[in-house]
Enzyme design. Structure first.
Site, short mmCIF file in Angstrom:
data_model
loop_
_atom_site.label_atom_id
_atom_site.label_comp_id
_atom_site.label_asym_id
_atom_site.label_seq_id
_atom_site.Cartn_x
_atom_site.Cartn_y
_atom_site.Cartn_z
N CYS A 163 0.87 -1.18 0.00
CA CYS A 163 0.00 0.00 0.00
C CYS A 163 0.90 1.23 0.00
CB CYS A 163 -0.86 -0.03 1.26
SG CYS A 163 -1.87 1.44 1.51
N CYS A 179 -0.75 3.93 -6.61
CA CYS A 179 -1.64 3.30 -5.62
C CYS A 179 -1.90 1.88 -6.12
CB CYS A 179 -2.94 4.09 -5.52
SG CYS A 179 -4.24 3.25 -4.59
#
Ligand code: DGL
Length: 262
Positions: free
Chosen positions: A74, A184
């Site tokens: 992440c 992302c």
């Protein structure tokens, strides 16, 4: 520490599955405990303190399940928490870094775009990374609120996703970017749609492969690569509603899987 222990891979939700896929392809013998912190997704608009607290919670879970290394799959959690986690936990931790370097090297127009969460783009870690390449290329950043929430749906609203993508990508095209960095891990699930909007001349770059390779070299350095021939097992955990998460993770993983409570 034993090389037969599993590796922990976590994300706020399903985004990290794109990294898990690459890890599993490159290191099929490694067993993985994948955690989707779905009850607390998205991380993007939450502050550092909250993300550090959630990341610590997940690291404690991994310690109690005896993992040999953790991948923070992440970008937002890496930007907010990885430095703190490395101080607090004595095990190898691999984080994400938006692929500005390869994008800057590959760009011929000298303009690159970065799509990421607001948290990642506002972080000191990203600002520092960007400043390293700012002189070589022009870097146009675009926070993408709403995308992660859409990807976290069992049945995504593709029309709404395409609408948002157009809103985020068109300004980059207006500025003549020739490369778009996916900053992302959730956005890897939108690569096809992003390519369709951006057109065939724009390169789309992510770090999924690089992170899987980095995990391999970190494990090798510490003599922790699993060396038997037994295929690794993947176990999925989520902090969210399990009946929904089973459907969501199965959709994103491409086959029916079970999901355990965190
Ligand atoms: N997959 C994430 C990232 O790479 C998290 C996005 C979010 O939870 O907002 O940043």
């Amino acid at each position: 520490m034993s090389s037969s222990l599993p590796v922990g891979v976590f994300d706020s939700g399903v985004g990290g599955l794109s990294i898990l896929e690459k890890i599993h392809q490159l290191h099929p013998r490694e067993s993985i405990l994948y955690v989707a912190d779905s009850a607390f997704a998205p991380y993007g608009p939450k502050g550092d303190e909250f993300i550090i607290q959630r990341s610590r919670h997940l690291m404690d879970f991994y310690l109690s399940h005896q993992v040999k290394a953790v991948v923070v799959a992440c970008n937002t959690a890496t930007a907010a928490a990885v430095a703190q986690l490395r101080e607090d936990y004595d095990l190898p931790i691999v984080g994400m870094e938006p692929a500005l370097k390869p994008a800057a090297l590959a760009s011929s127009s000298g303009v690159i775009g970065v799509l990421a969460t607001e948290g990642t783009l506002a972080s000191d870690k990203f600002v520092d990374l960007k400043s390293r390449f700012d002189g070589d290329v022009e870097i146009i950043t675009k926070p993408c609120p709403g995308l992660v929430e859409h990807i976290e749906q069992v049945v995504p609203d593709w029309q709404a996703i395409n609408h948002l993508l157009r809103e985020y990508i068109m300004p980059l095209l207006d500025k003549k970017v020739d490369t778009i960095v996916l900053g992302c891990t959730h956005y890897s699930f939108l690569t096809t749609q992003i390519k369709e909007i951006a057109g065939p001349d724009i390169a789309i770059v992510d770090t999924d492969d690089a992170v899987a390779r980095r995990l391999g070299s970190v494990l090798e350095e510490k003599d922790l690569l699993k060396n038997d021939k037994v295929p690794g097992e993947i176990t999925f955990y989520s902090s969210g509603d399990l009946s929904i998460q089973k459907k969501l993770i199965s959709r994103c993983w491409g086959k029916k899987v079970n999901v355990l409570p965190l």
